[in-house]
Scaffold this motif. Structure first.
Motif, mmCIF file in Angstrom:
data_model
loop_
_atom_site.group_PDB
_atom_site.id
_atom_site.type_symbol
_atom_site.label_atom_id
_atom_site.label_comp_id
_atom_site.label_asym_id
_atom_site.label_seq_id
_atom_site.Cartn_x
_atom_site.Cartn_y
_atom_site.Cartn_z
ATOM 1 N N GLY A 23 5.435 66.672 28.107
ATOM 2 C CA GLY A 23 6.071 65.617 27.168
ATOM 3 C C GLY A 23 5.228 63.966 26.748
ATOM 4 N N LEU A 136 12.199 75.737 29.182
ATOM 5 C CA LEU A 136 12.465 74.428 28.148
ATOM 6 C C LEU A 136 14.058 74.694 27.414
ATOM 7 C CD1 LEU A 136 12.675 71.569 27.856
ATOM 8 C CD2 LEU A 136 10.447 71.764 25.915
ATOM 9 N N CYS A 140 17.466 73.432 27.416
ATOM 10 C CA CYS A 140 18.082 73.175 26.611
ATOM 11 C C CYS A 140 19.175 73.771 26.123
ATOM 12 C CB CYS A 140 17.589 72.759 25.512
ATOM 13 S SG CYS A 140 16.065 72.160 24.840
ATOM 14 N N ALA A 179 18.944 65.181 22.581
ATOM 15 C CA ALA A 179 16.917 65.755 21.930
ATOM 16 C C ALA A 179 16.615 67.120 21.781
ATOM 17 C CB ALA A 179 16.123 65.169 23.300
ATOM 18 N N SER A 180 17.979 67.615 22.519
ATOM 19 C CA SER A 180 18.207 69.246 22.311
ATOM 20 C C SER A 180 17.284 70.100 21.516
ATOM 21 C CB SER A 180 19.369 70.018 22.633
ATOM 22 O OG SER A 180 19.461 69.838 24.469
ATOM 23 N N LEU A 183 13.582 69.086 20.986
ATOM 24 C CA LEU A 183 12.538 70.682 22.028
ATOM 25 C C LEU A 183 13.201 71.807 21.957
ATOM 26 C CD1 LEU A 183 14.176 67.878 24.998
ATOM 27 C CD2 LEU A 183 12.071 68.019 23.703
ATOM 28 N N ALA A 187 9.731 73.876 22.437
ATOM 29 C CA ALA A 187 9.440 74.318 23.147
ATOM 30 C C ALA A 187 9.226 76.365 22.869
ATOM 31 C CB ALA A 187 10.932 74.421 24.171
ATOM 32 N N SER A 323 11.335 63.130 20.737
ATOM 33 C CA SER A 323 11.236 64.208 21.835
ATOM 34 C C SER A 323 10.360 63.974 22.589
ATOM 35 C CB SER A 323 11.612 65.663 20.475
ATOM 36 O OG SER A 323 9.775 65.838 20.461
ATOM 37 N N GLY A 324 9.322 63.907 22.285
ATOM 38 C CA GLY A 324 8.500 63.745 23.811
ATOM 39 C C GLY A 324 8.606 62.601 24.950
ATOM 40 N N LEU A 327 11.364 64.181 26.815
ATOM 41 C CA LEU A 327 11.615 65.247 27.676
ATOM 42 C C LEU A 327 11.033 64.252 28.236
ATOM 43 C CD1 LEU A 327 11.444 67.874 28.412
ATOM 44 C CD2 LEU A 327 9.158 67.709 27.099
#
Length: 371
Positions: A23, A136, A140, A179-180, A183, A187, A323-324, A327
């Motif tokens: 991330g 990941l 999520c 964030a999912s 992500l 991912a 998002s990074g 993570l």
């Protein structure tokens, strides 16, 4: 749910730090055009075939066994040369040498790229990053399932209210829920780039059989007499409206030069439009136009630009940055809280055993003869 929670917690505790590294490195790479401050990095792009030809000649003269030359773009106004021995160089668009390195460790954008894609472990590391991407995805989805039970207590925080196990868990749960969605996309695209077989299987309903381009293998090798301006001019003529992106020299004798172009409809920064030419006579011996390919190829072409923020402008890069960083927090704090809890549990168990042993010994002493 108990098993799902146990799997989520234990797997996250083991790989959380690796996900945090991916991330953080990916977030820094999103903005590499802002922190590569070499002379000429901000120059506007001039895709003149004659200038490009001079740059190719300069890259060949600067070092033996040039493997490829990636041409300047709107992100970085410098040509990047890569040589067979692992060294490389940046050239200004007029062919002047700007920087040279013997190892990727000498350029931060290069070792960060290797860290993010390969974990500095070559092809083995690439497989590991692909597995981390699939994990990941699983985190999520399972995290959203586990969060749903406690959704009424949701409270968004950028940072845990306290550094206690319960507060960190609540922060992890609620931040992960926010964030999912992003992500999951990051991912999925990352994992599909590493495992094209999975991508091919998923997209098989959109695919149709395509004929491979048959290229000659008995061509004349390039030499000091090769007219690189003519090579670039004739390659450009095959796709007049496309942007030249990368020149790749033959890996073996008799093979053609390959030049990648990017057409307006392509999202991939370096494009997937190919022109192959005879190194000796600058004669076109093959082309590949993604406009004629199937829908599966068109979808696959979107994975990298979406994953790396090469489309969508500033807004998409900011979302990917958020998002990074999320993570990084989710992975690092998950690892910290998990192993802190494990250490606490072990200490508690040891303390409990010691207390029991002391109680037994005390009881034995109290009940001994003569007491």
């Amino acid at each position: 749910m108990t098993l799902l929670s146990w799997l989520h917690r234990w797997t996250g505790g083991i790989v959380g730090l690796l996900l945090a590294i991916l991330g953080l490195s990916g977030t820094v790479l999103l903005w590499e055009d802002s922190w590569i401050l070499l002379p000429g990095a901000g120059d506007p792009v001039a895709n003149d075939p004659a200038m490009l030809g001079r740059s190719v000649a300069a890259a060949l003269a600067a070092g033996p066994e040039l493997s490829r030359l990636t041409f300047a773009s709107e992100e970085i106004g410098l040509h990047q040369a890569v040589y067979a021995d692992g060294s490389g160089a940046y050239f200004a668009q007029d062919g002047a040498l700007v920087d040279r390195w013997a190892s990727f460790w000498e350029r931060p954008e290069l070792w960060l790229f290797d860290l993010h894609h390969y974990l500095l472990m070559g092809e083995t590391g690439k497989t590991v990053t692909g597995i981390l991407g699939l994990l990941l995805l699983a985190f999520c989805i399972s995290g959203l399932v586990l969060w749903w039970r406690t959704r009424k207590t949701f409270r968004f925080r950028l940072w845990p209210a306290r550094f206690t196990a319960s507060a960190v868990v609540r922060h992890h749960r609620d931040l992960g829920a926010v964030a999912s969605p992003l992500l999951i996309l990051v991912a999925f695209t990352g994992a599909m780039m590493v495992f094209p077989a999975i991508s091919g299987w998923l997209l098989s309903p959109l695919a149709h059989e395509m004929q491979d381009v048959i290229l000659p293998d008995d061509l004349t090798a390039q030499s000091a007499q090769t007219d690189w301006a003519l090579v670039m001019t004739r390659a450009q003529a095959a796709f007049p409206d496309a942007e030249p992106r990368r020149l790749m020299l033959p890996a073996k004798a008799g093979a053609p030069i390959a030049i990648r172009f990017r057409q307006n409809f392509e999202w991939t920064p370096n494009g997937r439009t190919y022109v192959w030419l005879d190194p000796g006579g600058a004669r076109i011996v093959g082309t590949s136009d993604p406009a004629t390919q199937d829908m599966a190829s068109a979808v696959t072409e979107k994975f990298y630009p979406v994953h790396a923020g090469k489309v969508g402008g500033l807004v998409w890069r900011l979302l990917l940055t958020a998002s990074g960083l999320a993570l990084v927090l989710l992975g690092a704090l998950a690892t910290w809280s998990f192993w802190t809890r494990q250490a606490t549990d072990i200490s508690s168990k040891r303390a409990g055993r010691w207390s029991s042993e002391i109680s037994v010994r005390t009881a034995d002493s109290s009940g001994s003869p003569g007491s």
